[in-house]
Enzyme design. Structure first.
Site, PDB file in Angstrom:
ATOM      1  N   LYS B  99       0.869  -1.178   0.000  1.00  0.00           N
ATOM      2  CA  LYS B  99       0.000   0.000   0.000  1.00  0.00           C
ATOM      3  C   LYS B  99       0.904   1.225   0.000  1.00  0.00           C
ATOM      4  O   LYS B  99       1.537   1.545   1.008  1.00  0.00           O
ATOM      5  CB  LYS B  99      -0.931   0.016   1.215  1.00  0.00           C
ATOM      6  CG  LYS B  99      -1.749   1.302   1.279  1.00  0.00           C
ATOM      7  CD  LYS B  99      -2.764   1.334   2.390  1.00  0.00           C
ATOM      8  CE  LYS B  99      -3.352   2.740   2.516  1.00  0.00           C
ATOM      9  NZ  LYS B  99      -4.385   2.848   3.554  1.00  0.00           N
ATOM     10  N   GLY B 160     -10.058   8.548   8.226  1.00  0.00           N
ATOM     11  CA  GLY B 160     -10.570   8.631   9.594  1.00  0.00           C
ATOM     12  C   GLY B 160     -11.748   9.564   9.800  1.00  0.00           C
ATOM     13  O   GLY B 160     -12.216   9.720  10.921  1.00  0.00           O
ATOM     14  N   ALA B 186     -10.381   4.585   2.565  1.00  0.00           N
ATOM     15  CA  ALA B 186     -10.484   5.742   3.462  1.00  0.00           C
ATOM     16  C   ALA B 186     -11.818   6.455   3.367  1.00  0.00           C
ATOM     17  O   ALA B 186     -12.378   6.630   2.288  1.00  0.00           O
ATOM     18  CB  ALA B 186      -9.373   6.761   3.222  1.00  0.00           C
ATOM     19  N   GLY B 187     -12.292   6.833   4.536  1.00  0.00           N
ATOM     20  CA  GLY B 187     -13.473   7.690   4.643  1.00  0.00           C
ATOM     21  C   GLY B 187     -14.780   6.979   4.921  1.00  0.00           C
ATOM     22  O   GLY B 187     -15.759   7.617   5.290  1.00  0.00           O
ATOM     23  N   ASN B 208     -10.692   0.631   7.992  1.00  0.00           N
ATOM     24  CA  ASN B 208      -9.956   0.490   9.241  1.00  0.00           C
ATOM     25  C   ASN B 208     -10.699   1.175  10.382  1.00  0.00           C
ATOM     26  O   ASN B 208     -11.310   0.526  11.225  1.00  0.00           O
ATOM     27  CB  ASN B 208      -8.537   1.049   9.073  1.00  0.00           C
ATOM     28  CG  ASN B 208      -7.620   0.745  10.254  1.00  0.00           C
ATOM     29  OD1 ASN B 208      -6.410   0.775  10.132  1.00  0.00           O
ATOM     30  ND2 ASN B 208      -8.160   0.419  11.420  1.00  0.00           N
ATOM     31  N   SER B 209     -10.747   2.520  10.340  1.00  0.00           N
ATOM     32  CA  SER B 209     -11.372   3.256  11.443  1.00  0.00           C
ATOM     33  C   SER B 209     -12.813   2.819  11.677  1.00  0.00           C
ATOM     34  O   SER B 209     -13.247   2.703  12.823  1.00  0.00           O
ATOM     35  CB  SER B 209     -11.359   4.763  11.142  1.00  0.00           C
ATOM     36  OG  SER B 209     -10.053   5.198  10.884  1.00  0.00           O
TER      37      SER B 209
END
Lengths: 66, 261
Positions: B99, B160, B186-187, B208-209
């Site tokens: 990544k 995040g 992301a997001g 992830n988050s």
């Protein structure tokens, strides 16, 4: 010999090669990667990599991240 | 079941890719990874610390036999640092996946497209399956495909933030034009957003988050797996066309007409 390991001065009293330094600082050779003076050193050559006074060594491991 | 995901010469069992950051502890992270059914997880590099040996992730993650590692280049400020991080990571894991992320501005963590392109060019030649985290820019994504990246990973929203698919219209163009997998990275906040990304035609999503910061991460990981699977199956099944006018789904026969008199 004095070495700068991960930003801290370490007095290395071992054989003077990279592999013995890893053992001395408690790093598991299977779990880390190493740079000496900004260059990545392949693990096959650690035992044969002689260190010199004031070498800058970075020992890296995996951590959690996204 | 939906079709399997191919990245370069690798086949993955799930279209959900998981990040390992921000979990309360390693055990929760491992359980969440298992619950997600993912075959690919991201890891970061940090300095070895004698005091934090038990925090090393390689041991517990390598015990998950069906999960491959995708090291990231987080912390790299430019192409040179990213290349160095990639080479170091490969020394540890031997994984072909990478990544590539270069986001020097801590206020928005948006990817630097110029440094990312430069690093990708070098890392493709080094033999990595380069998966760059990029702005949702169709021109950049095509250029990265042209130089041999294994996928592109445009953002849904800044890392995040949980703002969802704010880049949806650009993602449509990227998906239409790409011959390599498009992975929204992301997001995202909810499984519904993951499903929506997949319905657009994305090949996978990376979260992830959204899992790590959920009240029950393990349950949320499973929910995301279901969202991704539902969205992909829907895309493969082909969504019905939309229409401005109503189109009846029951027969409008007149046998009831006039019987109330």
């Amino acid at each position: 010999m004095n070495l700068l390991v991960n930003g801290e001065t370490v007095e290395h009293s071992g054989e003077g090669d990279l592999l013995s330094l890893l053992t001395e600082v408690g790093a598991n050779p299977k779990l880390c990667a190493v740079m000496v003076n900004g260059s990545v050193v392949p693990r096959e050559t650690w035992a044969d990599t002689a260190l010199s006074e004031n070498d800058e060594i970075e020992i890296l491991v995996f951590a959690s991240g996204g | 079941m939906s079709t399997e995901l191919r990245i370069g010469d690798q086949c993955l069992p799930s279209r959900l890719i998981m990040g390992t950051g921000k979990f309360a502890d390693t055990a929760t992270m491992i359980r969440s990874v298992e619950a997600s059914g993912t075959g690919l997880v991201t890891v970061a590099l940090r300095r070895f610390n004698r005091e934090l040996v038990e925090d090393d992730l390689y041991g517990p993650l390598s015990e998950l036999k069906t999960v491959q590692l995708m090291p990231n280049t987080s912390g790299a400020m430019d192409a040179k640092e990213a290349v160095r991080a990639a080479l170091l990571s490969r020394e540890i894991s031997g994984s072909p996946f990478l990544k590539l992320e270069i986001h020097p501005n801590p206020h928005h963590l948006l990817p630097d497209p110029i440094e990312t392109y430069e690093a990708a060019r070098i890392l493709v030649k080094e033999g990595f399956l380069v998966m760059p985290y990029v702005p949702a820019d169709p021109v950049l994504c095509k250029r990265l495909e042209d130089i041999g990246c294994a996928s592109v990973m445009p953002l849904g929203a800044p890392i995040g933030t949980g703002k969802g698919l704010t880049t949806q219209e650009m993602l449509r163009i990227i998906i239409r034009d790409s011959s390599i997998p498009v992975i929204v990275d992301a997001g995202l906040r909810s499984p519904a957003e993951a499903a929506a990304a997949m319905e657009l035609g994305c090949d996978a999503v990376l979260v992830n988050s959204a899992v790590a910061a959920a009240e029950a991460p393990e349950r949320m990981a499973e929910a995301f797996a279901m969202g991704v699977e539902a969205g992909r199956m829907a895309w493969e099944a082909g969504l019905m066309p939309t229409s401005e006018a109503a189109i009846a789904s029951s027969p409008l026969t007149s046998f009831l007409a006039g019987r109330n008199e």
